[in-house]
Design an enzyme around this catalytic site. Structure first.
Site, short mmCIF file in Angstrom:
data_model
loop_
_atom_site.label_atom_id
_atom_site.label_comp_id
_atom_site.label_asym_id
_atom_site.label_seq_id
_atom_site.Cartn_x
_atom_site.Cartn_y
_atom_site.Cartn_z
N GLY A 102 0.68 -1.19 -0.16
CA GLY A 102 -0.06 0.06 -0.07
C GLY A 102 0.97 1.31 -0.12
N LEU A 135 -0.50 -1.57 4.78
CA LEU A 135 -1.47 -0.70 4.35
C LEU A 135 -2.33 -0.82 3.34
CD1 LEU A 135 1.03 2.32 4.92
CD2 LEU A 135 -0.30 1.04 6.71
N SER A 145 -9.20 0.05 11.69
CA SER A 145 -9.92 1.06 11.34
C SER A 145 -11.05 1.49 12.33
CB SER A 145 -10.61 1.05 10.10
OG SER A 145 -11.66 1.93 9.77
N GLU A 192 -13.89 2.37 11.77
CA GLU A 192 -15.04 1.94 11.00
C GLU A 192 -15.38 0.50 11.86
OE1 GLU A 192 -16.99 2.79 8.54
OE2 GLU A 192 -16.48 4.73 9.29
N TYR A 194 -16.47 -3.24 4.12
CA TYR A 194 -15.17 -2.81 4.39
C TYR A 194 -14.82 -3.26 5.84
CZ TYR A 194 -11.39 0.45 5.50
OH TYR A 194 -10.20 1.06 6.19
N HIS A 254 -7.84 9.68 9.09
CA HIS A 254 -6.83 10.89 9.02
C HIS A 254 -6.50 11.34 7.67
CE1 HIS A 254 -5.28 6.68 9.35
NE2 HIS A 254 -4.42 6.92 8.27
P1 NDP Z 1 -5.50 4.51 -0.10
O1 NDP Z 1 -6.83 4.10 -0.16
O2 NDP Z 1 -5.17 5.83 -0.04
O3 NDP Z 1 -4.45 3.35 -0.32
C1 NDP Z 1 -4.55 2.17 -0.34
C2 NDP Z 1 -3.31 1.33 -0.91
O4 NDP Z 1 -3.49 -0.19 -0.92
C3 NDP Z 1 -2.99 1.93 -2.23
O5 NDP Z 1 -1.61 1.90 -2.24
C4 NDP Z 1 -3.45 0.86 -3.10
O6 NDP Z 1 -2.78 0.66 -4.42
C5 NDP Z 1 -3.29 -0.33 -2.26
N1 NDP Z 1 -3.89 -1.45 -2.90
C6 NDP Z 1 -5.31 -1.36 -3.08
N2 NDP Z 1 -5.74 -2.66 -3.37
C7 NDP Z 1 -4.64 -3.59 -3.44
C8 NDP Z 1 -4.40 -4.96 -3.81
N3 NDP Z 1 -5.06 -5.68 -4.30
N4 NDP Z 1 -2.97 -5.34 -3.61
C9 NDP Z 1 -2.01 -4.56 -3.29
N5 NDP Z 1 -2.24 -3.03 -2.81
C10 NDP Z 1 -3.64 -2.83 -3.15
O7 NDP Z 1 -5.61 4.52 1.94
P2 NDP Z 1 -4.81 4.99 3.07
O8 NDP Z 1 -3.36 5.36 2.71
O9 NDP Z 1 -5.76 6.09 3.32
O10 NDP Z 1 -5.05 4.06 4.10
C11 NDP Z 1 -3.99 3.00 4.50
C12 NDP Z 1 -4.69 1.96 5.15
O11 NDP Z 1 -5.23 2.39 6.35
C13 NDP Z 1 -5.96 1.05 4.43
O12 NDP Z 1 -5.64 -0.06 4.77
C14 NDP Z 1 -7.30 1.91 5.00
O13 NDP Z 1 -7.93 0.83 4.75
C15 NDP Z 1 -6.63 2.11 6.61
N6 NDP Z 1 -7.34 3.11 7.41
C16 NDP Z 1 -7.19 4.27 6.76
C17 NDP Z 1 -7.68 5.43 7.32
C18 NDP Z 1 -7.85 6.94 6.92
O14 NDP Z 1 -8.40 7.69 7.34
N7 NDP Z 1 -7.04 7.18 5.83
C19 NDP Z 1 -8.11 5.21 8.73
C20 NDP Z 1 -8.09 3.73 9.46
C21 NDP Z 1 -7.46 2.88 8.70
P3 NDP Z 1 -3.08 1.66 -5.49
O15 NDP Z 1 -2.59 3.09 -5.24
O16 NDP Z 1 -2.67 1.22 -6.71
O17 NDP Z 1 -4.84 2.04 -5.67
P1 GDR Z 2 -14.90 6.98 6.09
O1 GDR Z 2 -14.68 8.46 5.16
O2 GDR Z 2 -16.17 6.31 5.35
O3 GDR Z 2 -15.30 7.43 7.48
O4 GDR Z 2 -13.83 6.01 5.83
P2 GDR Z 2 -15.36 9.12 3.98
O5 GDR Z 2 -14.87 10.29 3.96
O6 GDR Z 2 -15.52 8.43 2.96
O7 GDR Z 2 -16.89 9.31 4.69
C1 GDR Z 2 -16.91 10.23 6.06
C2 GDR Z 2 -18.19 10.62 6.02
O8 GDR Z 2 -18.69 11.59 5.14
C3 GDR Z 2 -19.96 11.13 4.93
N1 GDR Z 2 -20.11 11.77 3.19
C4 GDR Z 2 -19.48 11.37 2.15
N2 GDR Z 2 -18.59 10.65 1.90
C5 GDR Z 2 -17.89 10.30 0.84
N3 GDR Z 2 -16.87 9.66 0.72
N4 GDR Z 2 -18.52 11.22 -0.26
C6 GDR Z 2 -19.44 12.18 -0.26
O9 GDR Z 2 -19.92 12.63 -1.05
C7 GDR Z 2 -20.09 12.10 1.11
N5 GDR Z 2 -21.21 12.95 1.80
C8 GDR Z 2 -21.11 12.63 3.12
C9 GDR Z 2 -19.98 9.75 4.72
O10 GDR Z 2 -21.40 9.09 4.48
C10 GDR Z 2 -19.37 9.37 6.06
O11 GDR Z 2 -20.09 9.53 7.14
C11 GDR Z 2 -12.34 6.42 5.80
C12 GDR Z 2 -11.76 5.67 5.04
O12 GDR Z 2 -10.21 6.26 4.98
C13 GDR Z 2 -11.45 4.38 5.63
O13 GDR Z 2 -10.49 3.36 4.92
C14 GDR Z 2 -11.08 4.32 6.93
O14 GDR Z 2 -11.08 3.02 7.59
C15 GDR Z 2 -11.79 5.28 7.79
O15 GDR Z 2 -11.93 6.54 7.20
C16 GDR Z 2 -11.27 5.48 9.06
#
Ligand code: NDP
Ligand code: GDR
Length: 363
Positions: A24, A102, A152, A154, A175, A205
């Site tokens: 990731g 990740l 997460s 979530e 998810y 974040h």
């Molecule tokens: P992103 O969606 O930005 O990044 C996800 C990464 O996973 C990318 O590098 C993507 O590759 C890679 N990926 C997706 N599918 C596959 C696969 N089949 N095989 C290998 N790699 C794959 O997520 P974030 O950086 O925001 O988050 C990192 C991790 O933390 C994730 O697991 C997410 O679920 C988790 N998380 C994120 C939070 C947040 O608020 N950001 C909060 C809590 C948990 P590509 O670039 O090619 O798409």
């Molecule tokens: P989340 O993030 O679901 O918390 O998951 P997202 O930003 O998608 O949604 C946050 C909240 O906003 C509401 N919402 C919308 N969301 C999106 N994406 N698009 C819209 O147009 C919109 N309008 C309202 C959603 O319903 C939700 O309540 C993120 C991801 O990074 C996960 O991978 C990670 O695990 C969690 O945060 C912690």
């Protein structure tokens, strides 16, 4: 208690850099974690998946072409969490000291559309990586290898806040269910095989590198584009959901700290402050003198079959044991994202005005 940030990233007191493997690496967190580990002197290997377009935009600024430089300390390899053989091969080839998982199909709403694939990558993908690690340890005796699993908030789903390590999970999307499975696989591999495996249960974040279809970035991108005249409306779903939003750059530090402790454990990482999507809108539009109500249109297709209404973390364990705390607060985060997206929109405007880009092109 732990070794801390002052510990040099070397193996066994020798001048050999520690080796990290990141699945990731091309994602938001992967890019910040890579910067952090390179700064600490690590050699960083990243697994990237095949894509018909380049997918390394977030790490291009730190990439050194191995053909041109002997000192490239970040190396990329093709693999996929759905392909067990690739995971096993790269772990055996690279012999990492730390593995960060990740990789995920990380969009909650999209997971309702592609549930099988989400489970395959998020749940079974984590299992494949743990299995590859177990096999690596068994055949090489490298018992010191450490594993981080990206959990997460979530997973807490409908369980009311504040959510801590002791709060029961009640996931509300394919998810989140898959992340719960990955969490328990990680606990199980720790208990069954003694692997140093940690779960970071991270609350939302964000950053200027956040994917453009997550709500914060969707809003700040729209603010930038509306401000320079490239867009007028922003279509959103539920504005009443509350999230505990921190800065991704702060959160990757917590991941690293977890793997520097004497014992593996699970930690909640959060700012302990929660805001609604509407509050985010007010702050982001208000910062550049706009009223969000003039631009936002509610579109039912952005509502989810089951929503997570209220997340607010209790990260006292991470603060006490890891010595971690967030440096960037809510207001600073919003401003950082809006500032960057205003600059991006200005660059887009130049391209649109010159006829190189269609003004309608947007996420
Ligand atoms: P992103 O969606 O930005 O990044 C996800 C990464 O996973 C990318 O590098 C993507 O590759 C890679 N990926 C997706 N599918 C596959 C696969 N089949 N095989 C290998 N790699 C794959 O997520 P974030 O950086 O925001 O988050 C990192 C991790 O933390 C994730 O697991 C997410 O679920 C988790 N998380 C994120 C939070 C947040 O608020 N950001 C909060 C809590 C948990 P590509 O670039 O090619 O798409
Ligand atoms: P989340 O993030 O679901 O918390 O998951 P997202 O930003 O998608 O949604 C946050 C909240 O906003 C509401 N919402 C919308 N969301 C999106 N994406 N698009 C819209 O147009 C919109 N309008 C309202 C959603 O319903 C939700 O309540 C993120 C991801 O990074 C996960 O991978 C990670 O695990 C969690 O945060 C912690």
């Amino acid at each position: 208690m732990a070794s801390t940030g002052s510990q040099p990233a070397v193996n066994g007191g020798e001048d050999i850099p520690k080796v990290a493997l990141i699945a990731g690496i091309t994602g938001q967190d992967g890019s910040y974690l890579t910067e952090l580990l390179l700064e600490k002197g690590y050699e960083v290997h990243g697994l990237i998946r095949r894509s018909s377009n380049f997918n390394t935009q977030r790490i291009n600024h730190i990439y050194i072409d191995p053909h041109n430089a002997h000192k490239a300390r970040m190396k990329l390899h093709y693999a996929d969490l759905t392909d067990a053989s690739s995971l096993r091969r790269w772990i055996d080839t690279i012999s990492p000291d730390e593995i960060y998982n990740l990789a995920a199909q990380s969009h909650v709403a999209v997971s309702f559309e592609i549930p099988d694939y989400t489970a395959d990558v998020v749940a079974t993908g984590a299992l494949r990586l743990l299995e590859a690690l177990r096999s690596h340890i068994t055949t090489t005796g490298r018992t010191h290898v450490r594993y981080y699993q990206a959990g997460s908030s979530e997973m807490f789903g409908s369980t009311p806040p504040p959510q801590s390590e002791n709060t029961p999970f009640h996931p509300r999307s394919p998810y989140a269910v898959s992340k719960c499975a990955a969490h328990w696989y990680t606990v199980n591999y720790r208990e069954a095989y003694g692997i140093f495996a940690c779960n970071g249960v991270l609350f939302n974040h964000e950053s200027p590198r956040r994917g453009e279809n997550f709500v914060t970035r969707k809003i700040t991108r729209a603010v930038g584009r509306i401000k320079v005249g490239l867009q007028s409306k922003l279509f959103l779903g539920n504005l009443q959901a509350s999230r505990d939003w921190g800065f991704a750059g702060d959160y990757v530090e917590a991941m690293w700290l977890m793997l520097q402790q004497e014992k593996p454990d699970d930690y909640v990482v959060a700012t302990e402050e929660s805001h609604t999507v509407e509050e985010f809108l007010e702050k982001a539009f208000g910062y550049v003198g706009l009223n969000w109500k003039d631009h936002v249109v509610i579109d039912k297709r952005y509502f989810r079959p089951t929503e997570v209404d209220n997340l607010k973390g209790d990260s006292s364990k991470a603060r006490k044991v890891l010595g971690w705390r967030p440096k960037v607060g809510f207001e600073q985060l919003v401003k950082m994202m809006v500032d960057e997206d205003i600059e991006l929109a200005k660059r887009e405007k130049v391209l649109v005005d010159a006829g190189y880009m269609d003004a309608q092109q947007q996420p």
